[in-house]
Design a protein around this motif. Structure first.
Motif, PDB file in Angstrom:
ATOM      1  N   CYS A  94       0.830  -1.199   0.000  1.00 38.19           N
ATOM      2  CA  CYS A  94       0.000   0.000   0.000  1.00 38.19           C
ATOM      3  C   CYS A  94       0.868   1.255   0.000  1.00 38.19           C
ATOM      4  O   CYS A  94       0.625   2.195  -0.766  1.00 38.19           O
ATOM      5  N   PRO A 170      -6.365   5.287   1.965  1.00 39.48           N
ATOM      6  CA  PRO A 170      -7.360   4.300   2.399  1.00 39.48           C
ATOM      7  C   PRO A 170      -7.915   4.624   3.783  1.00 39.48           C
ATOM      8  O   PRO A 170      -7.238   5.262   4.599  1.00 39.48           O
ATOM      9  N   GLU A 177      -6.022  -0.762   5.597  1.00 40.81           N
ATOM     10  CA  GLU A 177      -6.167  -1.551   4.377  1.00 40.81           C
ATOM     11  C   GLU A 177      -5.546  -2.934   4.547  1.00 40.81           C
ATOM     12  O   GLU A 177      -6.119  -3.949   4.117  1.00 40.81           O
TER      13      GLU A 177
END
Length: 307
Positions: A94, A170, A177
């Motif tokens: 991420c 996110p 996430e």
């Protein structure tokens, strides 16, 4: 189900403490927290006032080969490490979307493999003879974590701006996430912390059981005969007079402690009684513990695919 380790390791805050710049509790602090938590946790699906039948209590000092019933539904220390590693893989993936990197080494599981070695106070005679109330290894080393700038913290934790350079952060940041990804295939409503609470509940129930109260008093009286005054076998673990628990006074105290446990069969009675309470709680909360086990297995499958 070792309290100084599993008291919080199955929940996200522990992973934040270990890998995401959150402070860790001291050993004595964990035991204090344990006693506080166990005093306010109630069974998820009601309680029964009657004391369960236990038959003849097990006779033992060592907990090395003992497993409480709820342990079949919760992750082992090794599995928790797998979860940590998988979570960090997802976090780094991420972060890379935002041109950042977050790589941390997960330390190997160290110390005793006996998951209940301190649930009823110390139980390892050979270790106590060398280190008193100390652990088999030094306190767990916390891995070095990357220095984070403001933007990196925003992306990691999801606190602050909702986007960075036109890319949406996110919900809960990359940490959120990653957690959702790790549990993507877990049954709805599964919650490791709720089953862990049952373990605290069983401990509290067992400590209030007349048979355990009797054996704890016998242990306390035995200690007092030798000049050591403790109300219960967890008390020496946080006694400031014993320092870090490894000095000469601590070793002498530990020797008497274990002798009194042997004389009174404190460990055998406590384990047998608590096992009966756990079986009752499992029966009362069958769907909950089943979902927890399914969630653990689903999380392991995700972790195996990532690590």
């Amino acid at each position: 189900m070792e309290f100084y380790r599993s008291v919080s390791e199955f929940t996200m805050p522990t992973h934040e403490r270990r890998f995401f710049l959150r402070p860790a509790l001291s050993l004595a602090g964990v035991f204090s927290a344990l006693l506080a938590i166990s005093g306010c946790v109630s069974a998820a699906s009601g309680t029964e006032s009657s004391e369960p039948d236990i038959g003849k209590p097990l006779t033992t000092l060592s907990t090395k080969d003992l497993r409480l019933p709820l342990e079949s539904y919760l992750p082992t220390a090794g599995q928790v490490r797998e979860f940590d590693r998988a979570r960090l893989v997802l976090v780094n993936r991420c972060m890379q979307r935002f041109a950042f990197s977050y790589k941390v080494d997960v330390p190997a599981v160290e110390g005793s493999t006996d998951s209940n070695s301190r649930r009823y106070g110390i139980t390892d005679s050979s270790l106590a003879a060398k280190k008193g109330y100390g652990l088999a290894t030094d306190a767990e080393a916390h891995p070095a974590t990357p220095e984070l700038g403001a933007d990196e913290q925003t992306v990691l934790y999801g606190e602050g701006a909702s986007s960075l350079d036109g890319r949406a952060v996110p919900e809960g940041g990359c940490l959120g996430e990653a957690s959702r990804g790790l549990d993507a295939h877990s049954p709805k409503g599964a919650d490791f912390t709720l089953t862990q609470q049952l373990a605290f509940t069983s401990f509290k129930q067992a400590q209030e059981d007349s048979r355990v109260r009797k054996v704890v008093k016998a242990w306390s009286d035995c200690m007092a005969e030798q000049g050591y005054h403790y109300a219960n076998p967890l008390a020496p673990l946080s006694d400031p007079k014993l320092g870090d628990g490894t000095g000469a006074d601590a070793i002498r105290t530990a020797r008497v402690d274990l002798d009194c446990k042997t004389r009174t069969n404190l460990v055998g009675v406590s384990f047998t009684v608590e096992s009966a309470y756990q079986q009752r709680l499992i029966k009362q909360s069958a769907e909950l513990v089943k979902a927890t086990k399914e969630a653990r297995d689903a999380r392991l499958r995700v972790a195996d695919s990532l690590v």
